[in-house]
Design a protein around this motif. Structure first.
Motif, PDB file in Angstrom:
ATOM      1  N   THR A  51      -6.514  -0.365   3.123  1.00  0.00           N
ATOM      2  CA  THR A  51      -8.065  -0.401   2.763  1.00  0.00           C
ATOM      3  C   THR A  51      -7.916  -0.269   1.089  1.00  0.00           C
ATOM      4  O   THR A  51      -7.262   0.511   0.380  1.00  0.00           O
ATOM      5  CB  THR A  51      -8.825   1.023   2.971  1.00  0.00           C
ATOM      6  OG1 THR A  51      -8.482   1.023   4.409  1.00  0.00           O
ATOM      7  CG2 THR A  51     -10.077   1.214   2.612  1.00  0.00           C
ATOM      8  N   GLY A  52      -8.776  -1.323   0.465  1.00  0.00           N
ATOM      9  CA  GLY A  52      -8.751  -1.285  -0.809  1.00  0.00           C
ATOM     10  C   GLY A  52      -7.629  -2.163  -1.432  1.00  0.00           C
ATOM     11  O   GLY A  52      -7.514  -2.094  -2.820  1.00  0.00           O
ATOM     12  N   CYS A  53      -6.687  -2.618  -0.834  1.00  0.00           N
ATOM     13  CA  CYS A  53      -5.488  -3.328  -1.235  1.00  0.00           C
ATOM     14  C   CYS A  53      -5.351  -4.967  -0.924  1.00  0.00           C
ATOM     15  O   CYS A  53      -4.753  -5.587  -1.700  1.00  0.00           O
ATOM     16  CB  CYS A  53      -4.308  -2.709  -0.725  1.00  0.00           C
ATOM     17  SG  CYS A  53      -3.990  -1.034  -1.045  1.00  0.00           S
TER      18      CYS A  53
ATOM     19  N   HIS B  23      -7.419  -7.278  -1.541  1.00  0.00           N
ATOM     20  CA  HIS B  23      -7.793  -8.256  -2.436  1.00  0.00           C
ATOM     21  C   HIS B  23      -6.658  -8.622  -3.566  1.00  0.00           C
ATOM     22  O   HIS B  23      -6.834  -9.635  -4.204  1.00  0.00           O
ATOM     23  CB  HIS B  23      -9.151  -7.682  -3.423  1.00  0.00           C
ATOM     24  CG  HIS B  23      -8.678  -6.371  -4.232  1.00  0.00           C
ATOM     25  ND1 HIS B  23      -8.907  -5.121  -3.621  1.00  0.00           N
ATOM     26  CD2 HIS B  23      -8.848  -6.307  -5.541  1.00  0.00           C
ATOM     27  CE1 HIS B  23      -8.594  -4.443  -4.586  1.00  0.00           C
ATOM     28  NE2 HIS B  23      -8.403  -4.959  -5.720  1.00  0.00           N
TER      29      HIS B  23
ATOM     30  N   ASP C 101      -2.088   1.253   6.098  1.00  0.00           N
ATOM     31  CA  ASP C 101      -3.542   1.577   5.676  1.00  0.00           C
ATOM     32  C   ASP C 101      -3.859   0.675   4.580  1.00  0.00           C
ATOM     33  O   ASP C 101      -3.446   0.948   3.301  1.00  0.00           O
ATOM     34  CB  ASP C 101      -3.910   3.028   5.490  1.00  0.00           C
ATOM     35  CG  ASP C 101      -5.347   2.890   5.289  1.00  0.00           C
ATOM     36  OD1 ASP C 101      -6.235   1.963   5.004  1.00  0.00           O
ATOM     37  OD2 ASP C 101      -5.954   4.231   5.233  1.00  0.00           O
TER      38      ASP C 101
ATOM     39  N   THR D 157       0.950  -1.248   0.040  1.00  0.00           N
ATOM     40  CA  THR D 157       0.166  -0.130   0.197  1.00  0.00           C
ATOM     41  C   THR D 157       0.918   1.176   0.016  1.00  0.00           C
ATOM     42  O   THR D 157       2.166   1.244   0.517  1.00  0.00           O
ATOM     43  CB  THR D 157      -0.951  -0.035   1.130  1.00  0.00           C
ATOM     44  OG1 THR D 157      -1.883   1.182   1.330  1.00  0.00           O
ATOM     45  CG2 THR D 157      -0.048   0.055   2.501  1.00  0.00           C
TER      46      THR D 157
END
Length: 475
Positions: free
Chosen positions: A81-83, A85, A79, A65
């Motif tokens: 978030t959104g990574c 997957h 963080d 990230t």
């Protein structure tokens, strides 16, 4: 164990698992510890080296990230978030990161949470709980990160866990320990935002290439870098821009990152030029790029870009000469260092010795302009200025406020043949304390030597005569 000097005594800063198993704890003195276990090895604490190592680990986490924050002295906050997957979920991402750290000999404790403060506390204290909220409430009050006095006071009041503090009115916590303590409680339970400032801001343009099999040859890695540059240049062409700063990151399989950066004096989309600068940058490294067990990710960033439109070449070749000069500056700056190749730039200052400064030749030109003398007139300023101006004495003038007829400088008398002036330079009216005015003269002595001299101040009743100085020498 690691030791540090505290009030003149060597105390234990950290101990390894073997020492901890023997009952040795941080805070004790080195002399008492060695009296118990003489064979223990002690190393001096080096905070700067620890911070550098933490930054290198943070660079390696940029593969997961762009939002990586240091939690000194021994933690990182990511963080993701959104990574997640992209790596097969949270568990797969964590397993990959832990495996890379363990290959470096780093013991890792990690946790996922909905906010950075909760994740940091859960990773450090690792309580049990069916849910994140339950686990956070079982944390000891030390997990709040308050000052030692505040933590001790909470324990003495019977508040042993975060849950014990949460059920109390936060207004009472703020009144006793300050608003910051109440805010910290709200952050760890997710009722207040936890700011997260990344170490490295994501560049506006970046491309990367991941490899199923690590790249073990540096030369092949550079070929991949050239392909990434070509892809980045295509994007720059679409936006009619050119790069001024280029950064390449080579991510090794063991988690470390090798970073290279080059700059150009003008915006460029020339892949061959940028790749040549990277090769020259590698040649100047004391420690060449070591792929170790191979690179599994190569990333190319363009953090600084400027407008770049098609340029019309001059018939006399002026544009070509400017491009060649810019290319020379780029190569010298890459080989010698960005701050080693410098150029002069004008600055809006009334004092002549402050009217110019030097900056890196790779920086964009400033908005100021150099003063230009009238056609056919001699230069207004000498090429060489003395810093500070050199005093002269035995000054003889026809009238007090007139130009000098004779003066002594460097133990030599100078008879003035010609003089032009004065050019008065005074402090701006808005300065709180006005400095003495300077009356400058361009003089030439009988031996043909031309000097730039000035009288510092004016002749006033009741005050000593002003001093004279040589400020520069004309060619």
């Amino acid at each position: 164990m690691v030791i540090e000097k505290v009030k003149g005594a060597n105390r234990l800063h950290a101990v390894d698992p073997v020492a901890a198993g023997l009952g040795i704890e941080p805070g004790g003195t080195l002399a008492d510890t060695r009296a118990r276990v003489p064979e223990l090895a002690a190393f001096d604490h080096a905070p700067h080296d620890d911070h550098t190592w933490l930054e290198r680990l943070a660079d390696g986490c940029a593969r997961y990230t762009p939002w990586v924050m240091l939690d000194a002295p021994d933690g990182l906050v990511l963080d993701v978030t959104g990574c997640v997957h992209l790596f097969g979920g949270e568990s797969a991402l964590a397993a990959d990161a832990v495996a890379r750290f363990e290959r470096l000999g780093v013991v890792v404790s990690h946790a996922f949470a909905s906010n950075p403060d909760a994740a940091r506390a859960l990773a450090r204290y690792r309580p049990s709980g069916a849910s994140e909220g339950e686990a956070v409430r079982r944390l000891p009050v030390a997990a709040l990160g308050l000052e030692d006095e505040a933590t001790l006071a909470l324990r003495r009041a019977g508040l042993k866990t975060v849950g014990d503090v949460v059920v109390r009115p936060l207004s009472a916590i703020a009144a006793r320990f300050g608003e910051a303590a109440a805010t910290q409680v709200r952050r760890i339970i997710g009722e207040a935002d936890s700011p997260l400032a990344p170490r490295v801001v994501r560049p506006p343009l970046h491309v990367e290439r991941r490899f199923a099999e690590p790249v073990a040859r540096t030369e092949y890695a550079l070929e991949i870098l050239g392909a990434l540059m070509t892809e980045a240049v295509e994007r720059l062409e679409e936006s009619h821009e050119g790069g001024r700063r280029f950064v390449a990151r080579f991510f090794r399989t063991d988690g470390l990152v090798q970073r290279l950066a080059v700059e150009t004096g003008r915006a460029s989309r020339d892949v061959a030029l940028v790749l040549r600068l990277f090769r020259e940058r590698i040649d100047t490294l004391a420690d060449p790029i070591d792929p170790g067990f191979g690179f599994d990710l190569i990333r190319f960033d363009v953090p600084v870009a400027e407008r770049l439109d098609a340029a019309q070449l001059k018939l006399e070749g002026g544009a070509v000469a400017e491009a060649e000069l810019a290319a020379l500056i780029d190569r010298l700056s890459t080989r010698l260092g960005r701050g080693r190749v410098r150029r002069f730039a004008p600055r809006d200052r009334y004092l002549p010795e402050q009217a110019e400064f030097t900056l890196s030749a790779a920086d964009p030109p400033t908005a100021g302009a150099w003063p230009v003398p009238e056609p056919g007139e001699p230069p207004l300023r000498p090429i060489h200025l003395f810093d500070p101006p050199q005093p002269i004495d035995h000054v003889l003038s026809e009238v007090p406020d007139g130009p000098p007829l004779r003066f002594r400088w460097r133990r030599t008398l100078h008879d003035v043949a010609r003089a032009e002036g004065p050019e008065r330079i005074a402090a701006p009216w808005w300065t709180p304390r006005e400095a003495p005015t300077r009356d400058y003269y361009r003089v030439e002595d009988r031996r043909g030597r031309r000097l730039w001299i000035f009288r510092h101040g004016l002749f006033e009743d009741g005050k000593p005569a002003p001093n004279w100085y040589v400020h520069g020498v004309f060619a």
